[in-house]
Design a protein around this motif. Structure first.
Motif, PDB file in Angstrom:
ATOM      1  N   GLU A 177     149.516  82.731  91.672  1.00  0.00           N
ATOM      2  CA  GLU A 177     149.824  81.426  90.407  1.00  0.00           C
ATOM      3  C   GLU A 177     149.709  80.484  90.535  1.00  0.00           C
ATOM      4  O   GLU A 177     149.447  79.527  89.469  1.00  0.00           O
ATOM      5  N   SER A 178     151.030  79.930  91.515  1.00  0.00           N
ATOM      6  CA  SER A 178     151.183  78.130  92.012  1.00  0.00           C
ATOM      7  C   SER A 178     150.251  78.174  92.832  1.00  0.00           C
ATOM      8  O   SER A 178     150.630  76.515  93.272  1.00  0.00           O
ATOM      9  N   ILE A 179     149.621  78.224  93.435  1.00  0.00           N
ATOM     10  CA  ILE A 179     148.293  77.931  93.998  1.00  0.00           C
ATOM     11  C   ILE A 179     146.811  77.215  93.771  1.00  0.00           C
ATOM     12  O   ILE A 179     146.536  78.334  92.914  1.00  0.00           O
ATOM     13  N   TYR A 180     146.822  76.074  94.012  1.00  0.00           N
ATOM     14  CA  TYR A 180     145.442  75.842  93.368  1.00  0.00           C
ATOM     15  C   TYR A 180     144.263  75.594  94.381  1.00  0.00           C
ATOM     16  O   TYR A 180     144.993  74.566  96.082  1.00  0.00           O
ATOM     17  N   TYR A 181     142.566  75.068  94.160  1.00  0.00           N
ATOM     18  CA  TYR A 181     142.145  74.810  95.554  1.00  0.00           C
ATOM     19  C   TYR A 181     140.919  73.943  94.989  1.00  0.00           C
ATOM     20  O   TYR A 181     140.871  73.891  93.568  1.00  0.00           O
ATOM     21  N   LEU A 182     140.668  73.319  95.824  1.00  0.00           N
ATOM     22  CA  LEU A 182     139.138  72.457  95.712  1.00  0.00           C
ATOM     23  C   LEU A 182     137.971  73.309  96.204  1.00  0.00           C
ATOM     24  O   LEU A 182     137.972  74.600  96.837  1.00  0.00           O
ATOM     25  N   LEU A 183     137.378  73.689  95.400  1.00  0.00           N
ATOM     26  CA  LEU A 183     135.853  73.784  96.477  1.00  0.00           C
ATOM     27  C   LEU A 183     134.348  72.960  96.442  1.00  0.00           C
ATOM     28  O   LEU A 183     134.223  72.053  95.670  1.00  0.00           O
ATOM     29  N   GLU A 184     134.324  73.361  97.516  1.00  0.00           N
ATOM     30  CA  GLU A 184     133.567  71.814  98.656  1.00  0.00           C
ATOM     31  C   GLU A 184     131.931  72.264  98.757  1.00  0.00           C
ATOM     32  O   GLU A 184     132.655  73.309  99.333  1.00  0.00           O
ATOM     33  N   ASN A 185     131.073  71.690  97.962  1.00  0.00           N
ATOM     34  CA  ASN A 185     129.763  72.057  98.532  1.00  0.00           C
ATOM     35  C   ASN A 185     129.460  72.158 100.087  1.00  0.00           C
ATOM     36  O   ASN A 185     129.451  70.887 100.229  1.00  0.00           O
ATOM     37  N   GLU A 186     128.921  72.668 100.451  1.00  0.00           N
ATOM     38  CA  GLU A 186     128.507  72.849 102.043  1.00  0.00           C
ATOM     39  C   GLU A 186     127.942  71.527 101.677  1.00  0.00           C
ATOM     40  O   GLU A 186     127.758  71.062 103.817  1.00  0.00           O
ATOM     41  N   THR A 187     126.360  72.038 101.483  1.00  0.00           N
ATOM     42  CA  THR A 187     125.704  71.205 101.808  1.00  0.00           C
ATOM     43  C   THR A 187     126.026  69.323 101.566  1.00  0.00           C
ATOM     44  O   THR A 187     125.776  68.506 102.154  1.00  0.00           O
ATOM     45  N   TYR A 188     126.302  68.940 100.462  1.00  0.00           N
ATOM     46  CA  TYR A 188     127.228  68.096  99.999  1.00  0.00           C
ATOM     47  C   TYR A 188     128.400  67.278 100.266  1.00  0.00           C
ATOM     48  O   TYR A 188     128.292  66.441 100.079  1.00  0.00           O
ATOM     49  N   ALA A 189     129.361  68.094 100.820  1.00  0.00           N
ATOM     50  CA  ALA A 189     130.580  67.806 100.858  1.00  0.00           C
ATOM     51  C   ALA A 189     131.083  66.716  98.708  1.00  0.00           C
ATOM     52  O   ALA A 189     131.822  65.870  99.579  1.00  0.00           O
ATOM     53  N   THR A 190     130.839  67.463  97.967  1.00  0.00           N
ATOM     54  CA  THR A 190     131.748  66.590  97.384  1.00  0.00           C
ATOM     55  C   THR A 190     132.457  68.014  96.565  1.00  0.00           C
ATOM     56  O   THR A 190     131.496  69.109  96.856  1.00  0.00           O
ATOM     57  N   ILE A 191     132.946  67.399  95.620  1.00  0.00           N
ATOM     58  CA  ILE A 191     133.583  68.571  95.064  1.00  0.00           C
ATOM     59  C   ILE A 191     133.259  69.038  93.641  1.00  0.00           C
ATOM     60  O   ILE A 191     132.647  68.226  92.858  1.00  0.00           O
ATOM     61  N   MET A 192     133.328  70.286  93.265  1.00  0.00           N
ATOM     62  CA  MET A 192     132.901  70.654  91.814  1.00  0.00           C
ATOM     63  C   MET A 192     134.876  70.483  90.817  1.00  0.00           C
ATOM     64  O   MET A 192     135.379  70.248  91.147  1.00  0.00           O
ATOM     65  N   GLN A 193     133.498  69.908  89.814  1.00  0.00           N
ATOM     66  CA  GLN A 193     135.038  69.451  89.052  1.00  0.00           C
ATOM     67  C   GLN A 193     133.995  69.912  87.273  1.00  0.00           C
ATOM     68  O   GLN A 193     133.236  70.034  87.107  1.00  0.00           O
ATOM     69  N   ILE A 194     135.265  69.753  86.091  1.00  0.00           N
ATOM     70  CA  ILE A 194     134.926  69.535  84.835  1.00  0.00           C
ATOM     71  C   ILE A 194     134.316  68.070  84.950  1.00  0.00           C
ATOM     72  O   ILE A 194     134.458  67.330  85.116  1.00  0.00           O
ATOM     73  N   SER A 195     133.041  68.151  84.115  1.00  0.00           N
ATOM     74  CA  SER A 195     132.141  67.192  83.641  1.00  0.00           C
ATOM     75  C   SER A 195     132.988  66.352  82.588  1.00  0.00           C
ATOM     76  O   SER A 195     133.612  66.951  81.560  1.00  0.00           O
ATOM     77  N   GLY A 196     133.291  65.471  83.397  1.00  0.00           N
ATOM     78  CA  GLY A 196     133.861  64.432  82.310  1.00  0.00           C
ATOM     79  C   GLY A 196     135.777  64.184  82.776  1.00  0.00           C
ATOM     80  O   GLY A 196     136.503  63.845  81.777  1.00  0.00           O
ATOM     81  N   GLY A 197     135.913  65.297  83.154  1.00  0.00           N
ATOM     82  CA  GLY A 197     137.196  65.523  83.015  1.00  0.00           C
ATOM     83  C   GLY A 197     137.497  66.080  81.643  1.00  0.00           C
ATOM     84  O   GLY A 197     139.001  66.591  81.045  1.00  0.00           O
ATOM     85  N   SER A 198     136.660  67.278  81.191  1.00  0.00           N
ATOM     86  CA  SER A 198     136.660  67.697  79.680  1.00  0.00           C
ATOM     87  C   SER A 198     138.174  68.924  79.903  1.00  0.00           C
ATOM     88  O   SER A 198     137.912  69.449  80.581  1.00  0.00           O
ATOM     89  N   SER A 199     138.990  68.342  78.952  1.00  0.00           N
ATOM     90  CA  SER A 199     139.451  70.224  78.380  1.00  0.00           C
ATOM     91  C   SER A 199     138.943  70.785  76.957  1.00  0.00           C
ATOM     92  O   SER A 199     139.338  72.161  76.367  1.00  0.00           O
ATOM     93  N   LEU A 200     137.495  70.366  77.002  1.00  0.00           N
ATOM     94  CA  LEU A 200     137.077  71.384  75.817  1.00  0.00           C
ATOM     95  C   LEU A 200     135.748  72.860  76.177  1.00  0.00           C
ATOM     96  O   LEU A 200     135.541  72.647  77.210  1.00  0.00           O
TER      97      LEU A 200
END
Length: 326
Positions: A177-200
């Protein structure tokens, strides 16, 4: 546990009920034990097959080697002939020993007080628990021409019966509950994110054009559900990563426990991870682009790195993460 031996001089004999299990030039000991239940994809620190042995009085030192067994067998059915390779010659066991033990006689060691041999099977257990390989046990043999080493079967003593121990680690529910992770794509070496940082609710996911920017909209709790699946919760929105039943864009919604919000996370042979929604495990999370303009989708696993992900604990990008239940 299962333990017996086979004898090349009596190739059709079964010794499954034997109270003495000798190892020498013409015999090969077969050993297996009940595999413990551990959390899905646990990080295995060590694993051992525990067996006990003793030597005949004043026997010379004897070297015994351990090999992985490559085929299924039963204690009551194994014979030398039944354990032969389907093609080729010899028993169907590994060609390279995974362990070796030089047994030395001691007057204080006997059938009532045998010695313990811990055979490391860490690699075999990683393959079994994480990658789905079968484990058929361990074979023991020696080139000595006399039966100087005897292994203790479960028929003789339950206290010294063969066993398997696995030491593993995973995060507790409170830690998760207190640990957060980043998910990095192996091909592109970029990080998954919420589009536009939306909270909707129903906002889609895409890839960060700035690798490892680590905004809160890229940070995720990954929490084991004790059923082999995980829920994945955004730090910024508190919403859950959600697949759509028919495939298509991956979105975020309030967590309801739906199968579209439960994810199976599987390690690949390359050490990456594949994310499969419980609602349709023939699909997996897929990035068709490494830029922020293309939504992530679920797509049929195509065995390429575009659907494989590195999971990294926040602040430890170079460290392979250990999830709760992994």
């Amino acid at each position: 546990p299962m333990d017996t031996y086979v004898n090349s001089k009596r190739p059709n004999n079964n010794y499954g009920s034997a109270y003495q299990i000798p190892v020498y030039e013409t015999t090969t000991v077969l050993v297996n034990a009940t595999l413990p239940t551990i959390p899905s994809l646990a990080t295995i620190n060590s694993a051992n097959l525990n067996i006990h042995y003793y030597m005949l009085s004043n026997a010379p030192s004897t070297t015994v080697k351990a090999y992985e067994i490559n085929k299924a067998w039963t204690e009551s059915g194994a014979t030398y002939n039944s354990m032969l390779k389907t093609s080729g010659t010899g028993l169907d066991i590994g060609s390279t020993a995974i362990a070796s033990k030089t047994c030395i006689y001691s007057s204080s060691v006997d059938a009532a007080s045998p010695s313990l041999w811990l055979i490391s099977i860490k690699n075999q257990m990683i393959n079994y628990y994480n990658y789905g390989y079968s484990f058929y046990g361990i074979a023991l043999n020696s080139s000595t021409d006399n039966a100087s080493v005897l292994f203790v079967p479960h028929e003789m003593s339950s206290g010294y019966a063969p066993g398997i121990t696995v030491n593993y680690t995973y995060h507790s529910a409170a830690e998760a509950e207190s640990i957060y992770y980043l998910l990095e794509n192996e091909t592109y070496a970029t990080i998954m994110q919420i589009s536009g940082g939306s909270s909707l609710s129903n906002a889609s996911m895409n890839m960060s054009g700035l690798a490892r920017d680590a905004g809160n909209y890229q940070k995720w709790k990954i929490i084991h559900l004790d059923n082999g699946y995980y829920k994945i919760i955004s730090k910024s929105s508190g919403l859950a990563l959600t697949a759509q039943s028919s495939g298509g864009a991956i979105i975020q919604q309030s967590y309801s426990g739906a199968n579209t919000q439960q994810w199976k996370i599987l390690k690949t042979s390359a050490g990456n991870h594949v994310f499969k929604p419980r609602s349709n495990e023939s699909l997996c999370m897929y990035a068709s682009s490494g830029t922020g303009t293309v939504s992530l989708t679920t797509y049929t696993n195509n065995s390429t790195y575009t659907d494989e992900w590195n999971i990294a604990k926040i602040g430890y990008m170079s460290e392979t993460a250990t999830l709760e239940g992994q």
